[in-house]
Design a protein around this motif. Structure first.
Motif, PDB file in Angstrom:
ATOM      1  N   THR A 102       0.846  -1.201   0.000  1.00 31.95           N
ATOM      2  CA  THR A 102       0.000   0.000   0.000  1.00 31.95           C
ATOM      3  C   THR A 102       0.884   1.255   0.000  1.00 31.95           C
ATOM      4  OG1 THR A 102      -0.076   0.231   2.412  1.00 31.95           O
ATOM      5  CG2 THR A 102      -1.744  -1.201   1.409  1.00 31.95           C
ATOM      6  N   GLY A 103       0.313   2.354  -0.479  1.00 34.35           N
ATOM      7  CA  GLY A 103       1.050   3.624  -0.459  1.00 34.35           C
ATOM      8  C   GLY A 103       0.070   4.778  -0.466  1.00 34.35           C
ATOM      9  N   ARG A 123       4.311   5.007  -6.274  1.00 37.47           N
ATOM     10  CA  ARG A 123       5.711   4.656  -5.969  1.00 37.47           C
ATOM     11  C   ARG A 123       5.829   4.083  -4.562  1.00 37.47           C
ATOM     12  NH1 ARG A 123       8.512   9.694  -8.986  1.00 37.47           N
ATOM     13  NH2 ARG A 123       8.910   8.662 -10.971  1.00 37.47           N
ATOM     14  N   HIS A 124       5.094   4.671  -3.618  1.00 40.75           N
ATOM     15  CA  HIS A 124       5.137   4.156  -2.244  1.00 40.75           C
ATOM     16  C   HIS A 124       4.574   2.733  -2.183  1.00 40.75           C
ATOM     17  CE1 HIS A 124       5.137   8.542  -0.613  1.00 40.75           C
ATOM     18  NE2 HIS A 124       6.352   8.117  -0.884  1.00 40.75           N
ATOM     19  N   ALA A 125       3.490   2.492  -2.927  1.00 45.50           N
ATOM     20  CA  ALA A 125       2.878   1.149  -2.915  1.00 45.50           C
ATOM     21  C   ALA A 125       3.810   0.123  -3.575  1.00 45.50           C
ATOM     22  CB  ALA A 125       1.522   1.178  -3.618  1.00 45.50           C
ATOM     23  N   LEU A 126       4.445   0.520  -4.673  1.00 43.10           N
ATOM     24  CA  LEU A 126       5.381  -0.385  -5.354  1.00 43.10           C
ATOM     25  C   LEU A 126       6.551  -0.744  -4.433  1.00 43.10           C
ATOM     26  CD1 LEU A 126       5.433   1.296  -8.885  1.00 43.10           C
ATOM     27  CD2 LEU A 126       4.766  -1.081  -8.432  1.00 43.10           C
ATOM     28  N   GLU A 127       7.045   0.262  -3.737  1.00 43.95           N
ATOM     29  CA  GLU A 127       8.159   0.042  -2.806  1.00 43.95           C
ATOM     30  C   GLU A 127       7.732  -0.927  -1.702  1.00 43.95           C
ATOM     31  OE1 GLU A 127       9.692   3.838  -1.547  1.00 43.95           O
ATOM     32  OE2 GLU A 127      10.798   2.858   0.068  1.00 43.95           O
ATOM     33  N   ALA A 128       6.521  -0.719  -1.166  1.00 42.46           N
ATOM     34  CA  ALA A 128       6.033  -1.590  -0.093  1.00 42.46           C
ATOM     35  C   ALA A 128       5.855  -3.022  -0.583  1.00 42.46           C
ATOM     36  CB  ALA A 128       4.706  -1.053   0.445  1.00 42.46           C
ATOM     37  N   ALA A 140      -2.835   4.205  -2.896  1.00 41.31           N
ATOM     38  CA  ALA A 140      -2.634   3.175  -3.925  1.00 41.31           C
ATOM     39  C   ALA A 140      -2.429   1.808  -3.298  1.00 41.31           C
ATOM     40  CB  ALA A 140      -1.403   3.537  -4.758  1.00 41.31           C
ATOM     41  N   VAL A 141      -2.759   0.781  -4.060  1.00 43.73           N
ATOM     42  CA  VAL A 141      -2.391  -0.584  -3.679  1.00 43.73           C
ATOM     43  C   VAL A 141      -1.787  -1.281  -4.887  1.00 43.73           C
ATOM     44  CG1 VAL A 141      -4.112  -0.893  -1.830  1.00 43.73           C
ATOM     45  CG2 VAL A 141      -4.723  -1.506  -4.178  1.00 43.73           C
ATOM     46  N   LEU A 168      -6.289   3.155   4.501  1.00 45.04           N
ATOM     47  CA  LEU A 168      -5.706   1.806   4.551  1.00 45.04           C
ATOM     48  C   LEU A 168      -4.187   1.891   4.717  1.00 45.04           C
ATOM     49  CD1 LEU A 168      -5.861  -1.322   4.146  1.00 45.04           C
ATOM     50  CD2 LEU A 168      -5.687  -0.891   1.680  1.00 45.04           C
ATOM     51  N   ASP A 169      -3.563   2.732   3.908  1.00 46.83           N
ATOM     52  CA  ASP A 169      -2.095   2.846   3.976  1.00 46.83           C
ATOM     53  C   ASP A 169      -1.659   3.375   5.337  1.00 46.83           C
ATOM     54  OD1 ASP A 169       0.566   2.759   2.839  1.00 46.83           O
ATOM     55  OD2 ASP A 169       0.475   4.953   2.873  1.00 46.83           O
ATOM     56  N   HIS A 170      -2.388   4.352   5.847  1.00 52.43           N
ATOM     57  CA  HIS A 170      -2.045   4.887   7.167  1.00 52.43           C
ATOM     58  C   HIS A 170      -2.134   3.773   8.211  1.00 52.43           C
ATOM     59  CE1 HIS A 170      -1.884   7.636  10.572  1.00 52.43           C
ATOM     60  NE2 HIS A 170      -2.865   6.905  11.090  1.00 52.43           N
ATOM     61  N   ALA A 171      -3.211   2.980   8.136  1.00 50.86           N
ATOM     62  CA  ALA A 171      -3.428   1.924   9.136  1.00 50.86           C
ATOM     63  C   ALA A 171      -2.361   0.836   9.032  1.00 50.86           C
ATOM     64  CB  ALA A 171      -4.815   1.332   8.959  1.00 50.86           C
ATOM     65  N   VAL A 172      -1.930   0.532   7.819  1.00 49.19           N
ATOM     66  CA  VAL A 172      -0.889  -0.491   7.631  1.00 49.19           C
ATOM     67  C   VAL A 172       0.452   0.045   8.146  1.00 49.19           C
ATOM     68  CG1 VAL A 172       0.480  -1.684   5.858  1.00 49.19           C
ATOM     69  CG2 VAL A 172      -2.023  -1.676   5.708  1.00 49.19           C
TER      70      VAL A 172
END
Ligand code: UT7
Length: 330
Positions: free
Chosen positions: A15-16, A72-77, A175-176, A297-301
């Motif tokens: 997620t990002g 980009r953040h989701a891809l990195e994760a 993003a996911v 979702l990203d914040h929670a993860v």
């Protein structure tokens, strides 16, 4: 032709999210509005909505720019490169252009080419719509690794003389990265629309003959939206639980569209969920339409609240009128 193993499912691999740096508290926004003779207060906004601040993109920053950061953040994760993506879906109501789609513009910014890329327009339900489309494509083998993004610059369509709407919305993207998997993942999805309610939440203007025709700013009958949202969010939650053969008590986290804390808490209550199971980020970014669910979702993860294996209910509701839910095991 590639051999695809069935049954196959969709899981979230990463997620990002991204909020543009310009942050306005309620007090700062109220002070700016007061200069134009529009009266509001931090107290009213917090009490009626739970919103404390929102982020606005600077002039010249467009929807695909926010989407690029979140992607980009989701891809990195997910530990993936952009070149490994074979489907891009962007949920937005504030695209960069009439066409091409924001998804194609994002694809270009990601430096990749060839995979299908398109936008989904379901306003604040856009992310659950896009997730459902991507899930269907992955399950049927049409895609294996998808980027699904909700991205909005709602500040561009706000009427800053209308205090009943301009204090509610903000800009952002979430993003996911989705991947095919032999185990779920996404357990069930449920989507609806009722076009009889187009008028209660709309931006009715359009472009024709080189001119903007009609009013290009957001209009909302807040109370009508509120009443409908409370009803359909419960119905959709029940429908998606039924489809997945799960109970209310199986939900570890409820992540509804972040528009109004009172609607979100009302939904949790109807599902008999303690409020600790409700993910709330509306206080920090206001209503970011299609971006709000993946942002939350990203914040929670990232904050460690939601963990791998947790059962998560995502719920969207918004203009159209549209609504829907996605139940998943993270
Ligand atoms: O993204 C899609 C989903 N969208 C939503 O979920 C939005 C759903 N609706 C809502 O969240 C709420 O209806 C609002 C937050 C928009 C409004 O809250 P409300 O409790 O329904 O307030 P209201 O419309 O009944 O207005 C109450 C009073 C009115 O004054 P009077 O007529 O009682 O004197 C409004 O003029 O609050 C006034 N008001 C404000 N006062 C200060 C409305 N906006 C403001 C404001 N600041 N920004």
């Amino acid at each position: 032709m590639t051999q695809t193993a069935f049954p196959r499912f969709t899981r979230i691999a990463g997620t990002g999210s991204y909020l543009p740096p310009r942050r306005l508290t309620n007090a700062q926004l109220a002070a700016q509005l007061a200069e134009q003779g529009v009266e509001t207060s931090d107290q009213w906004i917090v009490e009626r909505t739970g919103i404390r601040a929102r982020h606005f993109a600077d002039d010249g920053v467009v929807c695909s720019d926010l989407a690029l950061h979140a992607a980009r953040h989701a891809l990195e994760a997910a530990g993936r490169q952009a070149g490994e993506i074979d489907l891009i879906i962007v949920a937005t109501s504030t695209p960069d252009m009439v066409f091409p789609s924001t998804a194609c513009l994002l694809q270009q910014k990601l430096g990749i080419a060839g995979c299908p890329a398109f936008d989904v327009q379901a306003v604040c339900s856009g992310f659950v719509y896009a997730l459902t489309v991507a899930d269907s494509m992955i399950r049927t083998g049409a895609a294996s690794r998808a980027l699904v993004i909700g991205s909005e610059v709602f500040s561009r369509i706000l009427d800053f003389t209308d205090r009943t709407t301009c204090v509610l919305f903000g800009d952002g993207a979430g993003a996911v990265v989705l991947e095919a998997s032999d185990a779920p993942g996404i357990l069930a999805t449920d989507l609806h629309a009722d076009g009889r309610h187009v008028g209660i939440l709309c931006t009715p203007g359009t472009v024709a003959g080189g001119k903007v025709l009609g009013d290009p700013l957001l209009k909302m009958d807040g109370q009508a939206v509120f009443k409908l949202a409370v009803r359909v969010l419960e119905e959709s939650a029940r429908a998606v639980l039924d489809k997945a053969g799960r109970q209310d008590s199986d939900i570890d986290w409820l992540i509804p569209h972040q528009a109004n804390i009172r609607i979100m808490q009302g939904t949790a209550k109807k599902l008999k969920l303690p409020l600790e199971k409700l993910v709330v980020t509306v206080d920090e970014h206001g209503n970011t339409s299609a971006a709000s669910i993946p942002l939350a979702l990203d914040h929670a993860v990232r904050s460690g609240q939601v963990k791998r294996g947790d059962t998560v209910m995502l719920e969207g509701v918004g203009g159209g009128f549209t609504w829907g839910a996605v139940l998943l095991d993270l």
